[in-house]
Write a protein that holds these residues in place. Sequence first.
Motif, PDB file in Angstrom:
ATOM      1  N   ASN A 164      32.264 -70.176 -65.295  1.00 13.91           N
ATOM      2  CA  ASN A 164      31.924 -68.775 -65.900  1.00 13.91           C
ATOM      3  C   ASN A 164      33.337 -67.732 -65.338  1.00 13.91           C
ATOM      4  O   ASN A 164      32.872 -66.827 -64.636  1.00 13.91           O
ATOM      5  CB  ASN A 164      30.443 -68.141 -65.198  1.00 13.91           C
ATOM      6  CG  ASN A 164      30.440 -66.943 -65.878  1.00 13.91           C
ATOM      7  OD1 ASN A 164      30.997 -66.381 -67.023  1.00 13.91           O
ATOM      8  ND2 ASN A 164      29.518 -66.155 -65.528  1.00 13.91           N
ATOM      9  N   PRO A 165      34.289 -68.156 -65.818  1.00 13.15           N
ATOM     10  CA  PRO A 165      35.449 -67.298 -65.278  1.00 13.15           C
ATOM     11  C   PRO A 165      35.412 -65.792 -65.718  1.00 13.15           C
ATOM     12  O   PRO A 165      34.661 -65.752 -66.840  1.00 13.15           O
ATOM     13  CB  PRO A 165      36.824 -67.977 -65.905  1.00 13.15           C
ATOM     14  CG  PRO A 165      36.189 -68.876 -67.282  1.00 13.15           C
ATOM     15  CD  PRO A 165      34.808 -69.036 -66.784  1.00 13.15           C
ATOM     16  N   ASP A 166      36.208 -65.225 -65.253  1.00 10.75           N
ATOM     17  CA  ASP A 166      36.120 -63.597 -65.651  1.00 10.75           C
ATOM     18  C   ASP A 166      36.650 -63.422 -67.178  1.00 10.75           C
ATOM     19  O   ASP A 166      36.186 -62.566 -67.970  1.00 10.75           O
ATOM     20  CB  ASP A 166      36.726 -62.724 -64.839  1.00 10.75           C
ATOM     21  CG  ASP A 166      35.974 -62.846 -63.364  1.00 10.75           C
ATOM     22  OD1 ASP A 166      34.895 -62.842 -63.270  1.00 10.75           O
ATOM     23  OD2 ASP A 166      36.851 -62.995 -62.365  1.00 10.75           O
ATOM     24  N   VAL A 167      38.023 -63.996 -67.333  1.00 11.06           N
ATOM     25  CA  VAL A 167      38.771 -63.511 -68.436  1.00 11.06           C
ATOM     26  C   VAL A 167      39.475 -64.995 -69.058  1.00 11.06           C
ATOM     27  O   VAL A 167      39.999 -65.624 -68.350  1.00 11.06           O
ATOM     28  CB  VAL A 167      40.034 -62.657 -68.073  1.00 11.06           C
ATOM     29  CG1 VAL A 167      40.864 -62.084 -69.482  1.00 11.06           C
ATOM     30  CG2 VAL A 167      39.372 -61.288 -67.617  1.00 11.06           C
ATOM     31  N   ALA A 186      45.447 -60.629 -66.181  1.00 11.88           N
ATOM     32  CA  ALA A 186      44.024 -60.531 -65.887  1.00 11.88           C
ATOM     33  C   ALA A 186      43.918 -61.115 -64.378  1.00 11.88           C
ATOM     34  O   ALA A 186      43.343 -60.733 -63.418  1.00 11.88           O
ATOM     35  CB  ALA A 186      43.427 -61.450 -66.791  1.00 11.88           C
ATOM     36  N   VAL A 218      43.995 -62.887 -78.542  1.00 17.63           N
ATOM     37  CA  VAL A 218      45.705 -62.432 -78.375  1.00 17.63           C
ATOM     38  C   VAL A 218      46.155 -62.834 -79.974  1.00 17.63           C
ATOM     39  O   VAL A 218      45.392 -63.766 -80.563  1.00 17.63           O
ATOM     40  CB  VAL A 218      46.188 -63.195 -77.313  1.00 17.63           C
ATOM     41  CG1 VAL A 218      46.079 -62.344 -76.033  1.00 17.63           C
ATOM     42  CG2 VAL A 218      45.967 -64.680 -77.053  1.00 17.63           C
ATOM     43  N   ALA A 278      41.088 -60.966 -61.650  1.00 12.28           N
ATOM     44  CA  ALA A 278      40.026 -61.548 -62.279  1.00 12.28           C
ATOM     45  C   ALA A 278      40.402 -63.330 -62.160  1.00 12.28           C
ATOM     46  O   ALA A 278      41.496 -63.643 -61.891  1.00 12.28           O
ATOM     47  CB  ALA A 278      39.996 -61.429 -63.683  1.00 12.28           C
ATOM     48  N   ARG A 290      43.729 -54.634 -80.872  1.00  9.16           N
ATOM     49  CA  ARG A 290      42.468 -54.921 -80.453  1.00  9.16           C
ATOM     50  C   ARG A 290      41.683 -54.014 -79.585  1.00  9.16           C
ATOM     51  O   ARG A 290      40.575 -54.130 -79.109  1.00  9.16           O
ATOM     52  CB  ARG A 290      42.787 -56.214 -79.266  1.00  9.16           C
ATOM     53  CG  ARG A 290      43.129 -57.451 -79.717  1.00  9.16           C
ATOM     54  CD  ARG A 290      43.366 -58.426 -78.610  1.00  9.16           C
ATOM     55  NE  ARG A 290      44.256 -58.264 -77.503  1.00  9.16           N
ATOM     56  CZ  ARG A 290      45.601 -58.526 -77.580  1.00  9.16           C
ATOM     57  NH1 ARG A 290      46.057 -59.176 -78.671  1.00  9.16           N
ATOM     58  NH2 ARG A 290      46.277 -58.251 -76.687  1.00  9.16           N
ATOM     59  N   ASP A 303      29.506 -64.634 -69.233  1.00  5.85           N
ATOM     60  CA  ASP A 303      30.027 -63.293 -69.183  1.00  5.85           C
ATOM     61  C   ASP A 303      31.457 -63.344 -69.152  1.00  5.85           C
ATOM     62  O   ASP A 303      32.038 -62.133 -68.873  1.00  5.85           O
ATOM     63  CB  ASP A 303      29.320 -62.182 -68.282  1.00  5.85           C
ATOM     64  CG  ASP A 303      29.182 -62.787 -66.866  1.00  5.85           C
ATOM     65  OD1 ASP A 303      28.237 -62.213 -66.144  1.00  5.85           O
ATOM     66  OD2 ASP A 303      29.761 -63.705 -66.395  1.00  5.85           O
ATOM     67  N   GLU A 310      35.140 -62.460 -70.510  1.00  5.61           N
ATOM     68  CA  GLU A 310      35.768 -61.706 -71.708  1.00  5.61           C
ATOM     69  C   GLU A 310      36.783 -62.442 -72.207  1.00  5.61           C
ATOM     70  O   GLU A 310      37.659 -62.929 -71.674  1.00  5.61           O
ATOM     71  CB  GLU A 310      36.247 -60.487 -71.164  1.00  5.61           C
ATOM     72  CG  GLU A 310      35.150 -59.245 -70.538  1.00  5.61           C
ATOM     73  CD  GLU A 310      35.013 -58.423 -71.422  1.00  5.61           C
ATOM     74  OE1 GLU A 310      35.467 -58.204 -72.592  1.00  5.61           O
ATOM     75  OE2 GLU A 310      33.728 -57.612 -71.108  1.00  5.61           O
ATOM     76  N   ALA A 354      48.551 -62.420 -71.251  1.00  7.42           N
ATOM     77  CA  ALA A 354      47.489 -61.700 -70.683  1.00  7.42           C
ATOM     78  C   ALA A 354      46.666 -62.317 -69.645  1.00  7.42           C
ATOM     79  O   ALA A 354      46.012 -61.639 -68.948  1.00  7.42           O
ATOM     80  CB  ALA A 354      46.541 -61.302 -71.990  1.00  7.42           C
ATOM     81  N   GLY A 375      45.644 -57.745 -70.505  1.00  7.55           N
ATOM     82  CA  GLY A 375      44.965 -58.524 -69.560  1.00  7.55           C
ATOM     83  C   GLY A 375      44.280 -57.950 -68.286  1.00  7.55           C
ATOM     84  O   GLY A 375      43.290 -58.185 -67.984  1.00  7.55           O
ATOM     85  N   ILE A 421      39.752 -62.550 -74.774  1.00  8.02           N
ATOM     86  CA  ILE A 421      40.827 -61.957 -75.349  1.00  8.02           C
ATOM     87  C   ILE A 421      41.447 -62.540 -76.491  1.00  8.02           C
ATOM     88  O   ILE A 421      41.941 -63.536 -76.324  1.00  8.02           O
ATOM     89  CB  ILE A 421      42.041 -61.342 -74.491  1.00  8.02           C
ATOM     90  CG1 ILE A 421      41.578 -60.805 -73.073  1.00  8.02           C
ATOM     91  CG2 ILE A 421      43.114 -60.278 -75.163  1.00  8.02           C
ATOM     92  CD1 ILE A 421      42.531 -60.250 -72.165  1.00  8.02           C
TER      93      ILE A 421
END
Lengths: 313, 400, 102
Positions: free
Chosen positions: B21-24, B69, B56, B74, A129, B50, B52, B65, A86, B54
Amino acid sequence: MEKTTYNFKEVMSKSERLAPGHRMCAGCGGTITVRAVLRALEEGDRAVIGNATGCLEVSSFMYPYTAYEDSYIHNAFENAGATLSGVETAYHVLKKKGKIKENFKFITFGGDGGTYDIGFQSLSGAMERGHDMVYVCYDNGAYMNTGTQRSSATPQYADTTTTPAGSVSAGKVQVRKDLAAIMAEHHIPYVGQSTFTSNFKDLYTKAQKAIYTPGAAFLNVMSPCPRGWGYEPSEMMNICKLAVETCYWPMFEVIEGKWILNYEPKNKLPIEEFLKPQRRFKHLFQKENEQLIGKFQEEINRRWEELKNRCSL
Amino acid sequence: MAVRERLSGNEAVAYAIKQVNPDVMPAFPITPSTEIPQYVANYIANGEIDTEFIHVESEHSAMSATIGASAAGARAITATSSCGMALMWEELYVAASNRLPIVLALVNRALSGPININADHSDSMGARDSGWIQIYAESNQEVYDNFIQAFPIAEDKRVHLPVMVCQDGFITSHGVENILLVEDDKVKRFVGAYEPEHYLLNETERMALGPYAVSNYYMETKRAQREAMINAREVILETASRFEEMTGRKYGFFEEYQMEDAEYAVVIIGSAAGTCKAAIEEIRATTGKKVGLIKIRVFRPFPEEEIAKALSKVKAVAILDRSEMFAATSGPLGAEVRAAMYQAHSTAEVVNYFYGLGGRDITVSDFKSVYDNLETIARTHVVTGMYEYIGLRSTQSEEV
Amino acid sequence: MASDKIYDRIHEQSPWQEITEGNKIFEAATSKDFCTGEWRTATPEWVADRCKQCLLCTPVCPDSSIPVTAGKRTDFDYDHCKGCGICAKVCPFGAISMREGK
């Protein structure tokens, strides 16, 4: 990217990234590993250090005392891989958005309990990943933080608090899990297994490759625990030497799927040499258990041949 | 101009995510919240945001995660349901005690076992002590509106706590309704840019997070965490009032429906409030009986005094719980509302019902019998069915 | 002026209002302010005139207590050295001796 020269004095003059004042035991192998790995960071690079719960965590960040010169995050026991993934992802987004200019590297430490066992899934996910991070297992072969309970990294026959040697028990029944090989099977760009050698060149260069190879990397570092293994703390380097010279702890790396054996003893020592100085194997030297040492040796031999085959030797 | 759309609750949340539009966003699929990460993955695949993503390998890792983040600096979110959140349990506490402003879209679903994919509140009610702010919704519109408000609440310096935005699985998550969407630029302005002060990737400081804290620090840490939850009260109301200025839609800790003159009240959380409102309209139109409803929106922090005040004039109250807590007495909402009333020296009669477990339907006629029962209890002062079930098959006439 | 030492700002008697948010620490290496040298039951002594500055003792220290500047080690950091004796065992020149006690 591989440095061919290793200037020990220059390397040792790099600034220290693990501060003293942490509460690890006298003679602990864990912090020797942390120091050695972090030394491979280039001086200008920033890093975020992750950590699974374990001895290292509860000792190196006891509120309000952090031992890290870099930013640091501990989350829980089983999720160092996911947590750092993360952080690393956040870095890419913030970098893409122009919010961060400096270069950051991501390195997380976990003991064998947090890595081979409870954190195995989280580690596997993070490696699969392909996050640009290094997961370092400081492998001391048991749950040392809670008082030497058996893990899947504990060697066969070891006397631990949950596999005690007794009148009808010769310690741990099963053999060690080969985590470095399992990580290599994730087809990540870099896997290395190491321990301490006198000038630390092996560990330093592996850490350097792990940190600076783009993508996911895994390092397995045998980090002896004087308390859990039962040897004189000052004997650390001798124990490491015996582990390597008996082929108990082979030094190898897997680069882009290519297995490389980094050290082959000229005269492979018998496994007794490694077992004898450690209290956890004391029972193997009783008359009725002698054949177990032979079995231990057979397993060492079998795995050594298997490793040599992988390395096309 | 607000845009009128027909969206499911999951689509509405995904749309709000697109606007913020969050980062992660780390996420793991689980019914009925799966669509949320799917929609987000599509936005990403088509270059519309944009964020990202993950991918998981579990919900535990999803929250781990997300924590990583968020700590890194983020704006981080995730979505889940039921057992997925149960797997996150440990991490819910870590997120809150680390004071990370994470937003979680929770699509409420019954916990196993037996495995069941339908709505009840056992997942979020089980997490009620984890230190998260919890906001619930009756309709898709409310889910959308709550989700947008979650960010300024979580990220306010007085709060810095994670927020769980809850909606009922399938009922709102998959049910399509008309909904008014706020324009993108307005949402962006309302939510604002995320500018944390302290974070791992801050170039001007080093930060360490997640220490071992001995007992000399732990209790003080928890007290400080409580303060954030106390502060959240005013921040939730301020945010609601800003939201009302922007959209005209009014929000508070709870909605009072026909409560001005109510003698008999139901207290409920979530989508079943809509059915209750239909029952109220019918009862008032046909019998003139003064029935009303309190629909809890914010369960954490718990609006204790406000609820007691809203119930101060009623003769009898039925508190409806959509989850068990196996105290062999009340459900969680029952216990807390009753405690609030006790503190305010209420003399109203109170009963507690369990309903809708594992997606069991609740109907207008069910609510009518609840109000009938309240009327009887208020008249006789004999409380029958203190802990009653709605829609349960049984060989006995009354539960105890 | 605020103290340089972390324990003057946050300590076991601090009221809850002074505990940092989420127990975060916004500076590096505050552990330096905690003295682990107290733990020693044996103490290494650096015999400078026997030392060839090979530095083999420095990476084996678990407590970062053998400072190196410009390729040369200096005396032990006795505020933090726990006296494990690994350094004395690895010294090829007998330039580190262990003595009993602090």
